[in-house]
Structure formats: structure tokens, C-alpha cells
Scaffold this active site. Structure first.
Site, PDB file in Angstrom:
ATOM      1  N   ASP A 261      11.592 -12.396   3.815  1.00  0.00           N
ATOM      2  CA  ASP A 261      12.980 -12.163   4.173  1.00  0.00           C
ATOM      3  C   ASP A 261      13.567 -12.547   2.973  1.00  0.00           C
ATOM      4  O   ASP A 261      14.972 -13.081   3.383  1.00  0.00           O
ATOM      5  CB  ASP A 261      13.309 -13.707   5.427  1.00  0.00           C
ATOM      6  CG  ASP A 261      12.609 -12.785   6.732  1.00  0.00           C
ATOM      7  OD1 ASP A 261      12.409 -12.356   6.860  1.00  0.00           O
ATOM      8  OD2 ASP A 261      12.255 -14.060   7.751  1.00  0.00           O
TER       9      ASP A 261
ATOM     10  N   ARG B 127       9.345  -6.145   1.261  1.00  0.00           N
ATOM     11  CA  ARG B 127      10.473  -5.128   1.760  1.00  0.00           C
ATOM     12  C   ARG B 127      11.330  -5.057   1.140  1.00  0.00           C
ATOM     13  O   ARG B 127      12.197  -4.170   1.379  1.00  0.00           O
ATOM     14  CB  ARG B 127      10.096  -5.488   3.388  1.00  0.00           C
ATOM     15  CG  ARG B 127       8.540  -4.985   4.336  1.00  0.00           C
ATOM     16  CD  ARG B 127       9.031  -5.552   5.240  1.00  0.00           C
ATOM     17  NE  ARG B 127       8.924  -6.777   5.394  1.00  0.00           N
ATOM     18  CZ  ARG B 127       9.829  -7.268   6.683  1.00  0.00           C
ATOM     19  NH1 ARG B 127       9.540  -6.787   7.437  1.00  0.00           N
ATOM     20  NH2 ARG B 127      10.108  -8.621   6.980  1.00  0.00           N
TER      21      ARG B 127
ATOM     22  N   CYS C 175      -2.826 -10.416   4.436  1.00  0.00           N
ATOM     23  CA  CYS C 175      -3.524  -9.224   5.265  1.00  0.00           C
ATOM     24  C   CYS C 175      -3.514  -9.096   6.866  1.00  0.00           C
ATOM     25  O   CYS C 175      -4.037  -9.657   7.314  1.00  0.00           O
ATOM     26  CB  CYS C 175      -4.230  -8.059   4.906  1.00  0.00           C
ATOM     27  SG  CYS C 175      -3.580  -6.350   5.614  1.00  0.00           S
TER      28      CYS C 175
ATOM     29  N   ASN D 213       7.358 -16.342   0.388  1.00  0.00           N
ATOM     30  CA  ASN D 213       7.490 -14.942   0.434  1.00  0.00           C
ATOM     31  C   ASN D 213       8.018 -14.782   2.686  1.00  0.00           C
ATOM     32  O   ASN D 213       7.579 -16.056   3.522  1.00  0.00           O
ATOM     33  CB  ASN D 213       5.948 -14.504   0.382  1.00  0.00           C
ATOM     34  CG  ASN D 213       6.383 -12.702   0.910  1.00  0.00           C
ATOM     35  OD1 ASN D 213       4.687 -12.508   0.879  1.00  0.00           O
ATOM     36  ND2 ASN D 213       7.112 -12.178   0.377  1.00  0.00           N
TER      37      ASN D 213
ATOM     38  N   ALA E 239       0.774  -1.977   0.198  1.00  0.00           N
ATOM     39  CA  ALA E 239      -0.275   0.032   0.209  1.00  0.00           C
ATOM     40  C   ALA E 239       0.691   1.314  -0.099  1.00  0.00           C
ATOM     41  O   ALA E 239       1.689   1.600   0.334  1.00  0.00           O
ATOM     42  CB  ALA E 239      -0.862   0.065   1.338  1.00  0.00           C
TER      43      ALA E 239
END
Length: 373
Positions: free
Chosen positions: A207, A230, A102, A205, A19
Site C-alpha cells: 500500500d 503496484r 508469492c 511492502n 512478472a
């Protein structure tokens, strides 16, 4: 390669929807660095169906974005099915991902996101509605989830079985529970267990901070591809490194501060084209800390970049950076973005854990209560 139904992705790498981050400008910036599938920010199904302007504004794609990928949030099979049909028919979308992972409290308290897979029958109904709507267009539907609500309420194996039975093209698994949010370490062994449990592709998904992490995840778990979130914040060139690594090549040289500045300049230009100069540069500000993490840039210059408002101002400030400074190797493999702490209790609707059905739940409030990512 990564095969999702009729869709072939040359490099088995997917940009995770984030987002406020993965808008059309950022997706293009990443795509210019390397190959992969680039997913837009999460959008609500009801917002699309009811023509909510905020939701529709998020369905903006770059002219070079030939493979349009959208992640949907939804808890009502009817709205999810209608939204998928609209995306396929009116927006030329080539891939739809459903968000069942989420961990944000405003989502889980309504029974959405990572809370929803506890309701097995509801999960199946949503997936079937989405697949049925997408099938006439030949568009693959995938889902993304987590290990479970917490260690005592794990759902990933059932979610994988339901996804396969519903006709989903793949399932993505973040190796954390909802209670963990983004804290601690991702448990890749659960990804490996899911790979053994289903006959559809599993995307891992959690790290993946460097290209080597992605190769290690594939080797250790057998997953068909990886989802990167990230790890690419302030580092869109990670997709270049991933493309090279999956092609069997050697890692490329780390960027100097001058090369990072060039990427920052490009990012600012793309945002200005997308949103207009003033709004685009305001949006750029949040990326400054990620780009300069570990570099000796000076407090005053960092602060000034955090207040940049025009492309000319951005150019002036970037020119003050020493282009010869090498990349800070101490940042390699280090977590980026939010981490936080694990939660003692996940906020859920009253009585949510009492049964695993979900089809008798009042879904209207959950659809309305979350908007635009």
C-alpha cells in the site's frame, strides 16, 4: 541510505519484482526517474541451473544497470545454492533476493512462495545455501515474505529469526497474508513487530501509492526502507518523488498529460530496443490503461493505443492527447493494478500444515512445476 551487506543504496527504495512488468526496459525507465534498487522478474533456480532458455532470457540487463538485482524462486537448497553461485560468477549480479511471498496458486500448491516459510527447517536450509554460495563474492542475499499463509498460520516472526540466523542481509515483509493476496489493506503493524524482532534491516511492502505513504511507513514501523510494487504501475515517476521525499525535499509537481505521454513514448522506445519493435510494442499495450487512468483520453484513442504495433503508430496516437490536461488528483492514493478478493482457502500440498520441517518433502516436482516468473 539502505545498507545491504557491502551494497549501499542511496535511496532506501526497492522496485518489487513483477512478472511481465519489471524487465530491463521498465527497470531502466524507473531508474531514469530516481534512485533505488531495481529487481528483475522472479526467475526459477532450477531453470538457471539447467540452462532453460526462457529463464536465461530473463537474465537480461540494461547497459546502464550497474547494480544487477535478481529475485529467485526455489524450494530445493541444492538448486538455490547452485543458481546463486552461477548468478554471482557468470552474470555479475550484485544482489540476490529469495521469493518466499508469492501468493499465486500454481506456486503455493507446490509448497513454494508464501507457503514455504511454514516449513521452518527447509526455509533455513535454503537461506543458508544461498548465503554460503554468495559469500565468496561479497554478494548480499535477502528474502521477501508475507505475514503468513493466513491469520491462523502466521510465519513472519520465525522467518525473520531464521533469516538473521542464516546470514541474510535483510528481510522484506509484505503486510498481507497469502490468503489475502492483494486484497484489503496491508497491516503495517506486523512490519513494526518484525523490526523489533530482528537485528537485520526490514523492508516494508504494501500500500505505498504515493511518496508520502513511504515516509509514513518508515515513521510508523521503523523499517529501513520500502518495497514498491503496484504503486508504480503507469507511474514510474513515483521513484523520482520517492527520491525527493527521502532526501527531505518538497514533492514535485504532478505530471500533465503531455508529460505522461513523453514517459509513455520513452517506455515504448525502451521496449522496442529490448525486444524488437513489434514484440516490444505488443508488450507496451498492457501499460496503457495504467498510464491513462483517470485522464480524459477518449474510448477510441484508448482502444487504438491498446492495439499499437509500431513506434510511429505510438507517436501518432500520443500526439492526439491534449498535453495541457492536468493530472487527475482523484487518483492520488488510490490502489493500482490487481486487487481481487481474499481466498477462503490457500491451495497447499497435501499434509503441508502437519509439520514445520520440510526437509523430508519431495521437492523435485515443485522445482519443475514453476517456470520463468
Amino acid at each position: 541510505m539502505l545498507k545491504l551487506g557491502n551494497l549501499t543504496i542511496d535511496t532506501p527504495v526497492v522496485l518489487a519484482p513483477m512478472a511481465g512488468i519489471t524487465n530491463a526496459a521498465y527497470r531502466r525507465l524507473c531508474a531514469e526517474q530516481g534512485a533505488g534498487l531495481y529487481v528483475c522478474e522472479m526467475i526459477t533456480s532450477r531453470g538457471i541451473v539447467e540452462g532453460d532458455q526462457k529463464s536465461l532470457d530473463m537474465l537480461t540487463f540494461d547497459e546502464r544497470e550497474t547494480v544487477r538485482s535478481v529475485q529467485l524462486y526455489g524450494v530445493d537448497p541444492v538448486y538455490v545454492g547452485k543458481a546463486v553461485q552461477l548468478l554471482c560468477d557468470q552474470y555479475g549480479v550484485a544482489h540476490v533476493d529469495l521469493n518466499f511471498g508469492c501468493p499465486v496458486p500454481k506456486v503455493t500448491r507446490k509448497g513454494g512462495g508464501g507457503a514455504l516459510p511454514w516449513k521452518r527447517n527447509l526455509l533455513g536450509a535454503i537461506l543458508k545455501a544461498a548465503v554460503q554460495a554468495a559469500t565468496p563474492y561479497g554478494i548480499p542475499v535477502t528474502m521477501k515474505t508475507r505475514i503468513g499463509i493466513d491469520n491462523d498460520h502466521q510465519t513472519y516472526l520465525d522467518a525473520g529469526r531464521i533469516a538473521e540466523e542464516s546470514g541474510a542481509a535483510a528481510i522484506g515483509l509484505h503486510g498481507r497474508t497469502v490468503a489475502q493476496a492483494y486484497s484489503g489493506e496491508a497491516d503495517w503493524t506486523k512490519i513494526a513487530e518484525l523490526v523489533e524482532h530482528v537485528n537485520i534491516p526490514v523492508l516494508g511492502n504494501g500500500d505505498i501509492w504515493e511518496a508520502g505513504d513511504a515516509l509514513r511507513m518508515v515513521a510508523e514501523t521503523g523499517c529501513a526502507g520500502v518495497i514498491v510494487g503496484r504503486g508504480c504501475l503507469g507511474r514510474p515517476w513515483l521513484f523520482r518523488d520517492l527520491a525527493v521525499a527521502f532526501a527531505g525535499g518538497e514533492s514535485l509537481n504532478l505530471p500533465t498529460l503531455g508529460e505522461v505521454a513523453a514517459v509513455m513514448r520513452r517506455h515504448g522506445e525502451l521496449l522496442a530496443d529490448l525486444m524488437g519493435e513489434q514484440r516490444g510494442l505488443r508488450d507496451f499495450r498492457k501499460h496503457v490503461t495504467w498510464y491513462l487512468k483517470g485522464f480524459p483520453a477518449g474510448g477510441e484513442l484508448r482502444a487504438a493505443l491498446g492495439m499499437v504495433d509500431t513506434l510511429a503508430h505510438l507517436e501518432e496516437l500520443l500526439d492526439q492527447l491534449d498535453p495541457t490536461v492536468p493530472f487527475p488528483t482523484g487518483e492520488l492514493g488510490a490502489p493500482r493494478g490487481r486487487q481481487g478478493s481474499p481466498r477462503e482457502r490457500v491451495i497447499l500440498p497435501h499434509g503441508w500444515l502437519d509439520n514445520t520441517d520440510g526437509l523430508t518433502e519431495d521437492l523435485a516436482d515443485a522445482e519443475i512445476g514453476v517456470s520463468g516468473g
